[in-house]
Enzyme design. Structure first.
Site, PDB file in Angstrom:
ATOM      1  N   GLU A 192      -1.008  -8.737   4.630  1.00 29.08           N
ATOM      2  CA  GLU A 192      -0.758  -8.898   6.072  1.00 29.08           C
ATOM      3  C   GLU A 192      -2.046  -8.839   6.889  1.00 29.08           C
ATOM      4  O   GLU A 192      -2.076  -9.266   8.034  1.00 29.08           O
ATOM      5  CB  GLU A 192       0.252  -7.841   6.557  1.00 29.08           C
ATOM      6  CG  GLU A 192      -0.297  -6.466   6.894  1.00 29.08           C
ATOM      7  CD  GLU A 192      -0.640  -5.615   5.675  1.00 29.08           C
ATOM      8  OE1 GLU A 192      -0.704  -6.156   4.552  1.00 29.08           O
ATOM      9  OE2 GLU A 192      -0.881  -4.406   5.854  1.00 29.08           O
TER      10      GLU A 192
ATOM     11  N   HIS B 150      -3.570  -5.572   0.909  1.00 30.25           N
ATOM     12  CA  HIS B 150      -2.926  -5.837   2.198  1.00 30.25           C
ATOM     13  C   HIS B 150      -2.887  -7.325   2.527  1.00 30.25           C
ATOM     14  O   HIS B 150      -3.761  -7.815   3.244  1.00 30.25           O
ATOM     15  CB  HIS B 150      -3.688  -5.116   3.312  1.00 30.25           C
ATOM     16  CG  HIS B 150      -3.482  -3.642   3.313  1.00 30.25           C
ATOM     17  ND1 HIS B 150      -2.422  -3.036   3.943  1.00 30.25           N
ATOM     18  CD2 HIS B 150      -4.200  -2.649   2.749  1.00 30.25           C
ATOM     19  CE1 HIS B 150      -2.486  -1.728   3.776  1.00 30.25           C
ATOM     20  NE2 HIS B 150      -3.554  -1.461   3.050  1.00 30.25           N
TER      21      HIS B 150
ATOM     22  N   CYS C  14       0.834  -1.209   0.000  1.00 31.68           N
ATOM     23  CA  CYS C  14       0.000   0.000   0.000  1.00 31.68           C
ATOM     24  C   CYS C  14       0.869   1.259   0.000  1.00 31.68           C
ATOM     25  O   CYS C  14       1.546   1.538  -0.977  1.00 31.68           O
ATOM     26  CB  CYS C  14      -0.973  -0.054   1.171  1.00 31.68           C
ATOM     27  SG  CYS C  14      -2.326   1.118   1.021  1.00 31.68           S
TER      28      CYS C  14
END
Lengths: 236, 80
Positions: free
Chosen positions: A204, A202, A85
């Site tokens: 994660e 994302h 990002c």
């Protein structure tokens, strides 16, 4: 494996990245933006957020922080660097990845789950993603529309540098499945040497079923596998 | 002394703000608008008596490195 997760003023996905790496069985620590050294590091994650308030342009100020000079050197020496990002924006501003991220075409901030098609398994960031697997991961950005001039785009294609593209649930690269207007539905790319990658989604935030999807783990598993191979090669 | 830097999106880059404002102008009845491009304006104060040529060289460098992103933006520098 040791992961260094950078921390800029207004990074906000740094803890998520540390959590994901630890959850998947490896060690991770935060590295402050004023540190000029990365220490003992196998992989650098440039996390999401709004570094330096996104002043001027997203990622424009962060690239001049002392830690980014260390990251440049680390990348030049072949170290693995993943920008997520805002981290992707920082890496393009720093010239470590080609192109730029501009305002979403509908001017809206998009916070939603999207689908990703992996364009190639030939990279340290995608090697372990099962063939044909469509990844369901979240996005949260206002400026994620990937842009590059025609010459750069042609080079990305020739060198197989496009890693992920926005698609629908069944893997079709359609326009409605493109949340921000990115050229060619591009969600993530790597550099020519294939050791630096960036993506707007994302992974994660999608590494455990509790969060609705654990598809993001495949990207981390790919990095772990690449680092393991590297260690084996170094020991041989 | 002042330096003025005007930054505009490159023509090939999608400018959704410009398109939206153009549509708004049309809705308001302003005719003949064929394009709107939204950029940035940066004003930099310089110490009195600064050498114009040296300032121009330094600011062009700064504009290229930091103030604009040459991948997506053009800029124009004026010193007065």
């Amino acid at each position: 494996m040791n992961f260094a997760v950078l921390q800029f003023p207004a990074s906000n996905c740094d803890q998520d990245a540390v959590h994901a790496v630890r959850l998947l069985g490896h060690s991770a620590r935060l590295v402050w933006h004023k540190d000029a050294s990365l220490g003992d590091t196998d992989c650098v994650i440039v996390p999401g957020g709004f570094s330096y308030g996104d002043y001027l342009r997203c990622g424009a100020i962060a690239r001049f922080s002392p830690v980014m000079q260390a990251v440049k050197q680390f990348a030049d020496n072949g170290g693995l660097v993943l920008g997520i990002c805002n981290g992707f924006q920082v890496l393009t501003e720093a010239g470590l990845l080609p192109g730029a991220l501009i305002r979403n075409r509908d001017l809206q901030f998009h916070c939603e789950n999207i689908f990703l098609k992996t364009a190639t398994n030939d990279s340290p960031f995608t090697s372990q993603i099962p063939a044909g697997k469509i990844l369901r991961v979240p996005i949260a950005h206002g400026e994620g529309c990937y842009f590059a001039d025609e010459e750069t785009l042609a080079k990305l294609k020739t060198n197989n540098q496009i890693l992920w593209q926005y698609c629908d649930a069944t893997g079709n690269l359609t326009d409605p499945a493109n949340p921000n207007g990115a050229l060619q539905n591009i969600a993530g790319i790597c550099n020519e040497k294939r050791n630096v990658a960036g993506l707007m989604p994302h992974p994660e935030r999608a590494c455990e079923p509790l969060l609705g999807s654990d598809d993001g783990k495949w990207i981390f598993e790919s990095i772990f596998a690449a680092l393991k191979n590297k260690t084996v090669a170094a020991a041989a | 002394m002042k330096a003025k830097i005007i930054i505009t999106p490159k023509k090939a880059v999608l400018d959704p703000q410009g398109i939206t404002v153009k549509t708004a102008l049309e809705h308001m009845g302003y005719t003949g608008v064929t394009g709107v491009h939204i950029g940035k304006y940066i004003e930099i104060d310089l110490a009195p008596g600064t050498d114009k040529a040296a300032a121009s060289k330094a600011l062009n460098e700064a504009a290229h490195k930091l103030l604009s992103n040459p991948v997506i933006e053009d800029y124009r520098l004026e010193i007065e």
